[in-house]
Design an enzyme around this catalytic site. Structure first.
Site, mmCIF file in Angstrom:
data_model
loop_
_atom_site.group_PDB
_atom_site.id
_atom_site.type_symbol
_atom_site.label_atom_id
_atom_site.label_comp_id
_atom_site.label_asym_id
_atom_site.label_seq_id
_atom_site.Cartn_x
_atom_site.Cartn_y
_atom_site.Cartn_z
ATOM 1 N N HIS A 131 40.047 46.150 43.461
ATOM 2 C CA HIS A 131 40.407 45.240 42.381
ATOM 3 C C HIS A 131 41.882 45.365 41.994
ATOM 4 O O HIS A 131 42.496 46.422 42.158
ATOM 5 C CB HIS A 131 39.525 45.533 41.157
ATOM 6 C CG HIS A 131 39.625 44.517 40.082
ATOM 7 N ND1 HIS A 131 40.446 44.669 38.993
ATOM 8 C CD2 HIS A 131 39.004 43.313 39.932
ATOM 9 C CE1 HIS A 131 40.328 43.618 38.201
ATOM 10 N NE2 HIS A 131 39.456 42.778 38.741
ATOM 11 N N LYS A 239 29.973 44.111 31.708
ATOM 12 C CA LYS A 239 29.251 43.241 32.638
ATOM 13 C C LYS A 239 27.748 43.395 32.391
ATOM 14 O O LYS A 239 27.231 42.845 31.447
ATOM 15 C CB LYS A 239 29.673 43.559 34.068
ATOM 16 C CG LYS A 239 31.176 43.258 34.279
ATOM 17 C CD LYS A 239 31.652 43.616 35.640
ATOM 18 C CE LYS A 239 33.108 43.195 35.844
ATOM 19 N NZ LYS A 239 34.064 43.893 34.950
#
Length: 380
Positions: A131, A239
């Protein structure tokens, strides 16, 4: 036209101009421009964020507790409330590890840990597809680094053999579940490689796996039975856990060192104690959410199998790519799907390599099988 206007015009002409969406949410549904659509771009993997039942249960559980809506300070000053320590100890206990440390976000964790632990005598070997926050952390560290081909452990092993003796420390850095393709790292193989030399450390980011994978929701590390052998196990709460913030599971020594050196921790106001209490509440529920995880797994396989040859064959999770190719084509396909009632967004360069623009479908446990089948009919 100013310099920045020219830059924006260039971005727009390439088909990659981004704008903040003005949307309204109602559970798995999202409204944009008056259109009500099934949200296929959410990271609320277990469908907990909009659960009124869970919220009411949480509020009842904290009656009479002192949980301000702001910490008003860094944890190192006056912002360290007991609930922070309680959550850290609970996370460490879940993994059978010595310690854990909270951060304000996954970005804070990934841009704070490596710069604190790495120096010029450290080599960082990172998966090519980690990421952007990890890449930023690597660059901020100032340490020399190399990026091995995605999940290519043969190349990683060759790099280790070539360089490990020239450095005091070597960090292998990877995600466990990759955010663009939905594929999974072989953490046991990485642990095996880590054990080949005493100066190698393993850093794993479980952002998209924590909560959604593992028998007790403890991610790919639990699934592959190696959580106890990963030196730095990072996860986020924003999340599947429907909250905000992040953590790293590590040794007591590393935790104490990070408390003294990790700049995002030292110089940030801590998250609200009320928010931390909600995170702790959700964390305690993770083992009981196996049915949601199984539903998510079934629907993910259904969608991935239908998109074989178009990106679905890559996925091993609830993140399923539908690869279109060029940016403009991908944007048009996403708009077509929105007209048909499915909220999808194009993912374009520089987030993904040129020529691989895709619609990244992100499933949640609230979505029903019949809705997946209807989407399959429309995307084909």
């Amino acid at each position: 036209m100013t310099f920045y206007e020219e830059k924006l015009a260039t971005i727009e002409s390439s088909g990659n101009l981004r704008r903040l969406p003005r949307v309204e949410h109602q559970g798995k549904w999202i409204t944009d421009g008056g259109r009500r659509m099934l949200n296929l771009f959410s990271n609320d993997y277990l469908g907990l964020a909009a659960s009124e039942e869970r919220q009411e249960e949480f509020l009842a559980s904290i009656q009479g507790k002192y949980l301000p809506l702001s910490s008003s300070s860094s944890r190192l000053l006056t912002g360290n409330f007991p609930v922070y320590t309680e959550l850290e100890e609970r996370i460490a206990s879940s993994f059978g590890r010595e310690a854990a440390l909270l951060f304000n976000s996954g970005y804070h964790a990934n841009t704070g840990i490596l710069p604190a632990l790495a120096d010029k005598r450290t080599l960082i070997l990172a998966d090519k597809l980690v990421h952007a926050s990890i890449i930023d952390g690597i660059l901020l560290s100032g340490a020399p680094f190399l990026r091995y081909r995605h999940n290519d452990y043969g190349q990683l092993e060759r790099l280790l053999r070539k360089h490990e003796k020239a450095y005091d420390r070597v960090f292998i850095v990877t995600e466990s579940l990759f955010s663009m393709d939905g594929d999974v790292a072989d953490l046991r193989k990485l642990v095996e490689l880590k054990k080949t030399a005493s100066n190698i450390c393993l850093y794993v980011d479980e952002a998209h796996a924590i909560g959604a994978r593992g028998e007790n929701g403890l991610g790919i590390a639990e699934e592959q039975a190696c959580a106890g052998e990963i030196d730095l196990l990072v996860g986020t709460f924003g999340k599947a856990l429907a909250s905000m913030g992040a953590y790293v599971v590590c040794s007591r020594v590393i935790r104490e060192y990070l408390v003294n050196t990790a700049r995002p921790l030292i110089f940030s106001t801590a998250l609200p104690p009320f928010q931390i209490a909600w995170t702790l509440f959700v964390w305690e529920k993770l083992p009981s959410l196996a049915e949601k995880r199984e539903k998510l797994r079934r629907n993910s396989r259904l969608l991935a199998d239908s998109l074989r040859g178009k990106g679905g064959e890559i996925s091993q999770s609830h993140i399923v790519p539908f690869i279109v190719g060029e940016s403009e084509d991908c944007a048009r396909k996403a708009e077509e799907l929105r007209r048909k009632g499915f909220y999808c967004l194009p993912v374009r360069p520089p987030t993904v390599p040129k020529g691989t623009s895709r619609i990244r479908i992100s499933l949640t446990a609230d979505i029903e099988e019949e809705e997946i089948r209807r989407f399959i009919q429309n995307i084909e």
